[in-house]
Enzyme design. Structure first.
Site, PDB file in Angstrom:
ATOM      1  N   PHE D 120       0.848  -1.184   0.000  1.00 22.84           N
ATOM      2  CA  PHE D 120       0.000   0.000   0.000  1.00 22.84           C
ATOM      3  C   PHE D 120       0.883   1.231   0.000  1.00 22.84           C
ATOM      4  CE2 PHE D 120      -4.484   1.235   1.011  1.00 22.84           C
ATOM      5  CZ  PHE D 120      -5.088   0.213   0.303  1.00 22.84           C
ATOM      6  N   GLN D 234      -7.994  14.786   2.669  1.00 20.05           N
ATOM      7  CA  GLN D 234      -7.201  13.962   1.771  1.00 20.05           C
ATOM      8  C   GLN D 234      -7.873  13.797   0.415  1.00 20.05           C
ATOM      9  OE1 GLN D 234      -6.484   9.479   2.421  1.00 20.05           O
ATOM     10  NE2 GLN D 234      -4.496  10.452   2.662  1.00 20.05           N
ATOM     11  N   HIS D 236      -7.773  11.448  -2.796  1.00 17.23           N
ATOM     12  CA  HIS D 236      -7.285  10.148  -3.241  1.00 17.23           C
ATOM     13  C   HIS D 236      -6.992  10.232  -4.721  1.00 17.23           C
ATOM     14  CE1 HIS D 236      -7.109   5.869  -4.050  1.00 17.23           C
ATOM     15  NE2 HIS D 236      -7.196   5.612  -2.760  1.00 17.23           N
ATOM     16  N   LEU D 246     -14.510   5.198  -5.758  1.00 20.31           N
ATOM     17  CA  LEU D 246     -13.087   4.962  -5.559  1.00 20.31           C
ATOM     18  C   LEU D 246     -12.583   3.709  -6.268  1.00 20.31           C
ATOM     19  CD1 LEU D 246     -10.580   5.827  -3.775  1.00 20.31           C
ATOM     20  CD2 LEU D 246     -11.285   3.968  -2.288  1.00 20.31           C
ATOM     21  N   GLU D 249      -6.473   2.038  -3.605  1.00 27.21           N
ATOM     22  CA  GLU D 249      -5.034   2.114  -3.721  1.00 27.21           C
ATOM     23  C   GLU D 249      -4.442   0.711  -3.893  1.00 27.21           C
ATOM     24  OE1 GLU D 249      -3.161   5.168  -1.444  1.00 27.21           O
ATOM     25  OE2 GLU D 249      -1.839   3.693  -0.528  1.00 27.21           O
ATOM     26  N   ARG D 280      -0.503   9.506  -0.568  1.00 28.07           N
ATOM     27  CA  ARG D 280      -1.581   9.981  -1.442  1.00 28.07           C
ATOM     28  C   ARG D 280      -1.475  11.452  -1.786  1.00 28.07           C
ATOM     29  NH1 ARG D 280      -6.489   6.669   1.475  1.00 28.07           N
ATOM     30  NH2 ARG D 280      -5.898   4.665   0.590  1.00 28.07           N
ATOM     31  N   HIS D 349     -11.507  12.269  -0.261  1.00 22.92           N
ATOM     32  CA  HIS D 349     -11.565  10.902   0.227  1.00 22.92           C
ATOM     33  C   HIS D 349     -11.564  10.757   1.740  1.00 22.92           C
ATOM     34  CE1 HIS D 349     -10.939   6.615   0.217  1.00 22.92           C
ATOM     35  NE2 HIS D 349      -9.832   6.734   0.914  1.00 22.92           N
ATOM     36  N   ARG D 384      -3.126  11.065   5.985  1.00 17.04           N
ATOM     37  CA  ARG D 384      -3.275   9.680   6.429  1.00 17.04           C
ATOM     38  C   ARG D 384      -2.677   8.735   5.405  1.00 17.04           C
ATOM     39  NH1 ARG D 384      -7.344   5.439   5.332  1.00 17.04           N
ATOM     40  NH2 ARG D 384      -8.389   6.775   3.830  1.00 17.04           N
TER      41      ARG D 384
HETATM   42  C1  LIG Z   1     -14.356   4.685  -0.793  1.00 13.19           C
HETATM   43  C2  LIG Z   1     -13.535   4.628   0.440  1.00 13.19           C
HETATM   44  C3  LIG Z   1     -12.590   3.634   0.596  1.00 13.19           C
HETATM   45  C4  LIG Z   1     -11.835   3.538   1.741  1.00 13.19           C
HETATM   46  N1  LIG Z   1     -10.906   2.557   1.829  1.00 13.19           N
HETATM   47  C5  LIG Z   1     -10.167   2.450   2.956  1.00 13.19           C
HETATM   48  C6  LIG Z   1      -9.212   1.432   3.081  1.00 13.19           C
HETATM   49  O1  LIG Z   1      -9.009   0.633   2.187  1.00 13.19           O
HETATM   50  N2  LIG Z   1      -8.512   1.336   4.204  1.00 13.19           N
HETATM   51  C7  LIG Z   1      -8.718   2.190   5.234  1.00 13.19           C
HETATM   52  O2  LIG Z   1      -8.050   2.036   6.242  1.00 13.19           O
HETATM   53  N3  LIG Z   1      -9.631   3.172   5.146  1.00 13.19           N
HETATM   54  C8  LIG Z   1     -10.353   3.332   4.028  1.00 13.19           C
HETATM   55  N4  LIG Z   1     -11.279   4.346   3.939  1.00 13.19           N
HETATM   56  C9  LIG Z   1     -11.542   5.191   5.065  1.00 13.19           C
HETATM   57  C10 LIG Z   1     -12.457   4.499   6.046  1.00 13.19           C
HETATM   58  O3  LIG Z   1     -13.361   3.690   5.368  1.00 13.19           O
HETATM   59  C11 LIG Z   1     -13.277   5.447   6.865  1.00 13.19           C
HETATM   60  O4  LIG Z   1     -12.472   6.393   7.425  1.00 13.19           O
HETATM   61  C12 LIG Z   1     -13.965   4.699   7.999  1.00 13.19           C
HETATM   62  O5  LIG Z   1     -14.733   3.669   7.482  1.00 13.19           O
HETATM   63  C13 LIG Z   1     -14.816   5.598   8.818  1.00 13.19           C
HETATM   64  O6  LIG Z   1     -15.571   4.814   9.731  1.00 13.19           O
HETATM   65  P1  LIG Z   1     -16.398   5.435  10.871  1.00 13.19           P
HETATM   66  O7  LIG Z   1     -16.839   4.319  11.719  1.00 13.19           O
HETATM   67  O8  LIG Z   1     -15.611   6.458  11.539  1.00 13.19           O
HETATM   68  O9  LIG Z   1     -17.600   6.179  10.224  1.00 13.19           O
HETATM   69  P2  LIG Z   1     -18.735   5.787   9.131  1.00 13.19           P
HETATM   70  O10 LIG Z   1     -18.586   4.414   8.642  1.00 13.19           O
HETATM   71  O11 LIG Z   1     -18.730   6.877   8.139  1.00 13.19           O
HETATM   72  O12 LIG Z   1     -20.035   5.806   9.954  1.00 13.19           O
HETATM   73  C14 LIG Z   1     -20.669   6.980  10.350  1.00 13.19           C
HETATM   74  C15 LIG Z   1     -21.896   6.590  11.081  1.00 13.19           C
HETATM   75  O13 LIG Z   1     -22.438   7.689  11.745  1.00 13.19           O
HETATM   76  C16 LIG Z   1     -23.803   7.747  11.540  1.00 13.19           C
HETATM   77  N5  LIG Z   1     -24.237   9.121  11.670  1.00 13.19           N
HETATM   78  C17 LIG Z   1     -23.717  10.197  11.090  1.00 13.19           C
HETATM   79  N6  LIG Z   1     -24.389  11.281  11.451  1.00 13.19           N
HETATM   80  C18 LIG Z   1     -25.370  10.882  12.292  1.00 13.19           C
HETATM   81  C19 LIG Z   1     -26.390  11.540  13.003  1.00 13.19           C
HETATM   82  N7  LIG Z   1     -26.570  12.846  12.924  1.00 13.19           N
HETATM   83  N8  LIG Z   1     -27.236  10.807  13.748  1.00 13.19           N
HETATM   84  C20 LIG Z   1     -27.081   9.471  13.827  1.00 13.19           C
HETATM   85  N9  LIG Z   1     -26.121   8.820  13.195  1.00 13.19           N
HETATM   86  C21 LIG Z   1     -25.276   9.508  12.425  1.00 13.19           C
HETATM   87  C22 LIG Z   1     -23.983   7.195  10.184  1.00 13.19           C
HETATM   88  O14 LIG Z   1     -25.266   6.695  10.037  1.00 13.19           O
HETATM   89  C23 LIG Z   1     -22.974   6.078  10.170  1.00 13.19           C
HETATM   90  O15 LIG Z   1     -23.527   4.928  10.767  1.00 13.19           O
HETATM   91  C24 LIG Z   1     -12.016   4.474   2.771  1.00 13.19           C
HETATM   92  C25 LIG Z   1     -12.956   5.470   2.622  1.00 13.19           C
HETATM   93  C26 LIG Z   1     -13.682   5.573   1.457  1.00 13.19           C
HETATM   94  C27 LIG Z   1     -14.593   6.742   1.273  1.00 13.19           C
END
Ligand SMILES: Cc1cc2nc3c(=O)[nH]c(=O)nc-3n(C[C@H](O)[C@H](O)[C@H](O)COP(=O)(O)OP(=O)(O)OC[C@H]3O[C@@H](n4cnc5c(N)ncnc54)[C@H](O)[C@@H]3O)c2cc1C
Ligand code: HEM
Ligand code: SF4
Ligand code: F3S
Ligand code: FES
Lengths: 116, 157, 283, 570
Positions: D120, D234, D236, D246, D249, D280, D349, D384
């Site tokens: 990666f 960030q 991507h 996306l 990577e 990135r 991203h 990141r």
């Molecule tokens: C396309 C893509 C690919 C990625 N690939 C990678 C990877 O390969 N490796 C890696 O390490 N990272 C990757 N990332 C980054 C990583 O996926 C995210 O940073 C991570 O999943 C975020 O998780 P989270 O639990 O913080 O939030 P999220 O999964 O975004 O969850 C947010 C939660 O909060 C809830 N929420 C938001 N606002 C409210 C509200 N007002 N009331 C109630 N609920 C609410 C939503 O419903 C959701 O359940 C990627 C990101 C993207 C966009």
């Protein structure tokens, strides 16, 4: 009570066995011209042949089990509440028994076994 | 639990059934491919055969009434309509048994292939050509049997 | 043989793509026919139509969101990832359950696109349905690893199960499921049987049963070996034909059922644990 | 009277961080009632889209070591990461990987049956643990399914949280709308964890799910909690056109090339050693430069782009390891990556910034923690590394879950008291201010305008003039009459939810622009053309923003333990 998996095993086995016995039953229709096979005397003669009687009885039992279990399956999928489910189970079993009893009666009388 | 409903034989909780497709769902086999048609036919033929089976037991019960009763019953079935009905029985039973054998295999996990990594466009392994040809064979056999039966019944003696 | 079949089907999609490119040059807008009803206030069902401009890449979700933004903001719709991985946007599009974000407008090859809520799910409003029952069916098949050694509690030691790529393949396919409910909506048994767990849940029962890390048994469970259990699948195959992720629930169900019937041998291998000792672990 | 529901621990958000926190809270004390509140159904969160991998040191016997992962992370962060936090991340992730394995995660395996890893960007060892190219999806599924084993976890699916309730700066609960019925509730609990994820939807061209709006961040911000380092966004390198979906990577990790219109692998000019696998921010800047210098392609939609070439990898490798990418390519771009290069361009991203927390994940409010992308414990600094985010979600999900559960079980958390005044004010804000608002401006059009401004002014490269203009335009949007909801139904009113989201987007966009304006240097993902150098004398510090009519900015020191900042080269 039978587990559902045992019931289904019975369903499949009765289906396969029925296939076999029904095939024999139909072949008997074909050893002579079809119309003749249906003449009263011929039919009654068949009924006096013991292996054939056993064959008929097993067709009756197998198909009744398979067929009414199939009906039970279809009906169970229609409604889901205790009353309906119990009702379906009881009535299909009752119908199964009734049909077997009724058919057996025919077989016994027609084969003359009842008279003996 | 959500389904503890004792309101009556024909009623279940409103919420459960809201927007369920219901009988219309399975009565319409046209949207999802041959497997769905085969399911539909298996059901209809099964039911049809059950009805015939009951009828047939009733029919033969006339044997107990002696030759007269038997012939009266034969009169009733030995009509063109009766013959058509019989041909239908032949066809449905052929289809039901042939397809039934296929189902017994598949429902025991045979003839479907091993799970693997699906590739785009994700054609389902279980809906493979073997299954489809099984359905076709059942349909063709049923047609052949009906044709043969028709020959016997209508072909004269 | 199956290779050939696969190639043929690939070709089919290819040609579909080609065709859609062509037909698109002709079409620059479509008519969306959207089902509208609000269950709670007894609002009766009707359809609203919207003219929506489209481009080559417009998906049905894009079109719906366009209509929601600029034509009628009150359309009730559930969506999130727009890339077919979250499972939110299942609906009936031209009569067949599909993901709105995974259905290109052009692949439908029709000028009018009808969008209806998924059947077999209680309707909430417009295109939005209630997944409560669906999720509880999922939960009812114990969709998790059952294994004394795979501890639930966070144990501060490092160990991994040894599982060959081949063993992963046994269940990998079934674990693609995004819980979109399309299969549940297509299944003819689910259409009438509220207690039938449905293709999704049963496929997950297979998925965890086929995992070598799992030592538990789901085969005696009340929800599976029951009069409304796995036996109420009649291999109608509709689930597998609508599944957007290639899960093939019909396959999983038949395989699990085969094990239960003990018509096919099922000597499940259980994965062994390999312990590691890494240097400066702080946890 | 607003109905209230009492729980012991409130977890807001059901992404990776939220679910991990729920499991660890539930396991820490089985007597606690854990509530997971999310505006989407549990496993529909944005995290399911994560594709490439989760970084962890698993093969020390084969030459990897934790020291190297720590240094890679800090170097990747352009030395803005808090170094103790980075150490913690690296130490804890192997455990998380194995724990997920125990819970049923379908990790891709090596032939000897052990968990495999791939290369990666920005790492000196292949340490992205992967499960094909659906890592986040599988992690979410594993966590969700595992959470079903706990009887003390309750899910509030599709409940939209609107504000934090507090009492003298200690957390008391939140207010939320149950979307299905439209009813307004108080959810009370002594302990809370915010896991509401990133806010990337403030950009038009973005890899994020539509649900990734900043309402969680905004909630904390309005409650007086600081947001940290929000200017670091960030980009991507490989998002497809025009949707922004996306291409992981991992595609480059497996050996994919980036090519310009002259067919050249241009990365050799910018990062001679690591080429496409530089961090990135560096790759994205290189790409924009190539485009600016006229070596880009034009996409059908009119946008500039470059191409990602995977054709030399061969069909087998692609189908085995990048099946999802191939699917995305065919379906959303009309290109089969086995046969043709695919058009891509840098895309929003990830947000390095978020709710200001310490190494324990605790926010500035007593009883409130934050984890995942919504939090900023400064592990990623100014940039990141790929695959470090899912690691962060898991590690701090667990840490905050345990902390919150311990706190909720202790006597410190005994009383929950909310002044009715607070709830009343919130009701007024959302119902009088938004639901019954009026105006002519279409909020959806306003959202489009706002996100377009962000795309134009706060992109890979920024400068004073552009940022100022962006701020002015956002201000103008804010004061236009857009706050109204046309849909008057109570049930499942997404129009209402959308407008509340847009409200929060305006505030957070402001903070991003202000932060970017005040950071007069180039560091990591924040590249100012008017200040092209990193300035460790004046800006080796975190930005903090506090609620006010205008965001109030403050600074926070960086924790440096072992590695003195040096110049970054890949
Ligand atoms: C396309 C893509 C690919 C990625 N690939 C990678 C990877 O390969 N490796 C890696 O390490 N990272 C990757 N990332 C980054 C990583 O996926 C995210 O940073 C991570 O999943 C975020 O998780 P989270 O639990 O913080 O939030 P999220 O999964 O975004 O969850 C947010 C939660 O909060 C809830 N929420 C938001 N606002 C409210 C509200 N007002 N009331 C109630 N609920 C609410 C939503 O419903 C959701 O359940 C990627 C990101 C993207 C966009
Ligand atoms: C002769 C060989 C037969 C075989 C091999 C056979 C096989 C089967 C099988 C495998 C099923 C199960 C389908 C499923 O689970 O979806 C089935 C269902 C059924 N069969 Fe048969 N069958 C045979 C004959 C008959 C006959 C003669 C009758 C009529 C009395 C009959 C009536 C039914 C019914 C009513 C069903 C239920 C339909 C359903 O479950 O959808 N079968 N049969
Ligand atoms: S099995 Fe397929 S169709 Fe069914 S819920 Fe899962 S992904 Fe959707
Ligand atoms: S559609 Fe239903 S009947 Fe079985 S094969 Fe699929 S579950
Ligand atoms: S929006 Fe996520 S599957 Fe369609």
């Amino acid at each position: 009570m039978l587990r559902e998996r045992q019931i289904m095993r019975i369903h499949y086995i009765t289906g396969l066995a029925a296939l076999f016995v029904v095939a024999v039953h139909i072949l008997m229709r074909l050893i002579m011209p079809f119309h003749m096979s249906l003449q009263y005397s011929n039919v009654i003669a068949n009924y006096h042949n013991m292996p054939y009687v056993i064959l008929l009885e097993s067709i009756l039992v197998l198909l009744a089990i398979h067929g009414f279990n199939g009906l039970r399956i279809i009906l169970l999928e229609l409604r889901q509440n205790r009353k309906w489910e119990n009702g379906v189970t009881i009535s299909t079993i009752a119908a199964m028994i009734a049909i077997i009893a009724f058919g057996t009666r025919t077989i016994i009388i027609a084969s003359g076994l009842g008279v003996v | 639990m959500r389904t503890s409903n004792r309101r009556g034989l024909f009623k279940t909780a409103e919420e459960d059934r809201n927007n369920r497709e219901g009988l219309k769902g399975w009565l319409n086999p046209s949207r999802y491919g041959w497997e769905r048609v085969s399911y539909w036919l298996q059901r209809l033929t099964g039911l049809f055969l059950l009805i015939y089976f009951i009828g047939h037991i009733y029919e033969t019960s006339s044997l107990t009434g002696g030759a007269g009763a038997w012939n009266a019953m034969l009169q009733f079935t030995e009509t063109p309509w009766g013959h058509l009905f019989l041909i239908l029985v032949i066809g449905t039973s052929t289809y039901h048994s042939t397809n039934g054998i296929r189902l017994i295999f598949t429902e025991a996990g045979r003839g479907l292939g091993r799970p693997g990594r699906p590739d785009y466009p994700y054609d389902a392994l279980s809906l493979n050509y073997r299954q489809k040809s099984g359905i076709w064979i059942a349909l063709i056999l049923a047609a052949v049997a009906m044709f043969y039966g028709g020959n016997v019944l209508f072909g004269g003696d | 043989m199956s290779g050939i079949i696969k190639k043929i089907s690939m070709l089919r999609t290819g040609s579909k793509l080609e065709r859609s490119k062509k037909s698109l040059r002709a079409r620059s807008s479509i008519v969306l026919r959207v089902y509208r009803a609000n269950k709670a206030i007894g609002d009766s069902a009707h359809y609203d139509t919207f003219d929506v401009p489209i481009q080559r890449w417009t998906t049905v979700l894009d079109a719906l969101l366009y209509a929601k933004s600029y034509k009628d903001t009150s359309i009730g719709i559930r969506y999130s990832c727009r890339m077919a991985s979250c499972g939110s946007c299942g609906m009936k599009i031209n009569g067949i359950p599909r993901l709105a974000c995974y259905t290109n407008v052009s692949e439908l090859e029709s000028g009018v696109i009808s969008c209806e809520p998924l059947t077999n799910f209680p309707l909430i409003r417009d295109l939005v349905t209630d997944f409560h029952q669906f999720f509880s069916h999922h939960k009812s098949v114990r969709p998790y690893i059952i294994n004394q050694n795979a501890d639930l509690r966070d144990r501060k030691e490092l160990s991994e199960f040894i599982q060959s790529p081949r063993e992963v393949d046994e269940y990998l396919q079934s674990s693609y499921c995004i819980k979109c409910g399309l299969c549940y909506s297509a299944c003819p048994t689910v259409a009438t049987d509220t207690k039938f767990p449905g293709p999704q849940a049963l496929a997950q029962a297979y998925r965890y049963s086929a995992d070598t890390r799992d030592t538990g048994s789901r085969e005696d469970m009340k929800t599976i070996d029951d009069k409304h259990g796995i036996w109420r699948c009649h291999f109608a195959g509709s689930c597998s034909s609508v599944c957007p992720k290639g899960v093939d629930p019909a396959l999983g169900i038949q395989l699990l059922r085969g094990h239960m019937m003990s018509f096919s041998k099922h000597n499940k291998k259980i994965a062994e644990l390999k312990h590691h000792s890494h240097g400066n672990q702080t946890t | 009277m607003v109905d209230s529901i009492s729980q012991d621990v409130l977890i807001i958000g059901s992404g990776l961080a939220g679910l991990r926190a729920a499991i660890s809270s539930a396991a820490t004390n089985e007597k606690l009632e854990i509530a997971v509140v999310s505006k989407v159904q549990v496993m529909r969160s944005h995290s399911v889209s994560a594709e490439g991998g989760t970084a962890a040191v698993l093969f020390e016997e084969e030459g990897d070591n934790q020291e190297s992962h720590i240094y890679d992370t800090i170097k990747g962060s352009d030395f803005l990461a808090d170094q103790d936090v980075a150490e913690r991340l690296v130490h804890d992730t192997p455990y998380e990987i194995y724990q997920l394995d125990h819970w049923g995660m379908p990790w891709s395996r090596r032939n000897d049956g052990r968990i495999d890893q791939r290369n990666f960007g920005g790492y000196s060892f292949p340490r992205a643990t992967y499960a094909q190219d659906k890592v986040g999806f599988y992690e979410m599924q594993t966590l969700y399914d595992t959470s079903l084993r706990f009887d003390n976890i309750r899910f509030y699916n599709e409940w939209f949280c609107t504000s934090i309730l507090s009492d003298e700066n200690s957390f008391q609960g939140v207010t939320a709308i149950e979307m299905k019925t439209g009813n307004f509730f108080k959810l009370l609990a002594p302990a809370g964890i915010i896991c509401t994820g990133g806010a990337g939807r403030i950009y038009s061209f973005s890899t994020y799910a539509y649900s990734s709006t900043p309402d969680g961040l905004d909630m904390a911000y309005r409650a007086g909690i600081g947001l940290k380092d929000m200017e670091f966004v960030q980009f991507h390198p490989t998002g497809i056109l025009p949707s922004g979906i996306l291409i992981t990577e991992g595609a480059r990790g497996e050996g994919g090339y980036l090519v310009n219109s002259e067919g050249e692998r241009f990365m050799k000019k910018y990062a001679p050693e690591k080429l496409e696998l530089a961090s990135r921010d560096i790759v994205s800047r290189a790409m924009i430069r190539e485009i600016q210098q006229g070596r880009g392609f034009k996409h059908e939609s009119g946008a500039d782009c470059l191409k990602l070439d995977l054709t030399h990898l061969g069909a087998d490798r692609i189908k085995e390891r990048l099946a999802g990418i191939r699917d995305i390519g065919i379906k959303f771009s009309g290109v089969d990556v086995i046969d043709d290069p695919i058009e891509i361009t840098p895309v929003c991203h990830y947000m390095m910034g978020g709710i200001h927390t310490n190494i324990e994940g605790a926010s500035e409010m007593r009883g409130l923690w934050a984890a995942g992308e919504a939090a900023c414990n400064s592990v990623h600094g100014a940039n990141r590394l790929g695959a470090n985010s899912t690691s962060e979600c898991l590690v701090w999900g667990r840490i905050t879950g345990e902390n919150a559960a311990r706190y909720a079980s202790s006597s410190k958390a005994a009383s929950v008291a909310v002044s009715p005044q607070q709830v009343l004010e919130e009701e007024k804000r959302i119902y009088d201010g938004i639901f019954r608002g009026s105006g002519e401006v279409n909020p959806y059009q306003l959202r489009r305008d706002l996100t377009d401004i962000m795309d134009a002014k706060a992109h890979v490269f920024r400068d004073e003039e552009g940022l100022q203009e962006g701020l002015r335009k956002v201000m103008a949007l804010k004061s236009s009459s857009w706050k109204h909801v046309d849909d008057k139904a109570k049930e499942y009113n997404t129009n209402f939810i959308n407008v509340m989201e847009i409200d929060s987007m305006l505030r957070i966009a402001d903070i991003v622009l202000m932060g970017a304006l005040s950071r007069q240097e180039s560091r990591g993902a924040h590249a100012r053309t008017d200040y092209p150098r990193r300035d460790d004398v004046n800006f080796l510090k975190h930005t903090l923003a506090y609620y006010g009519m205008q965001p109030k900015l403050a600074w926070h020191p960086v924790t440096i333990t072992r590695y003195a900042p040096t110049e970054r080269k890949y």
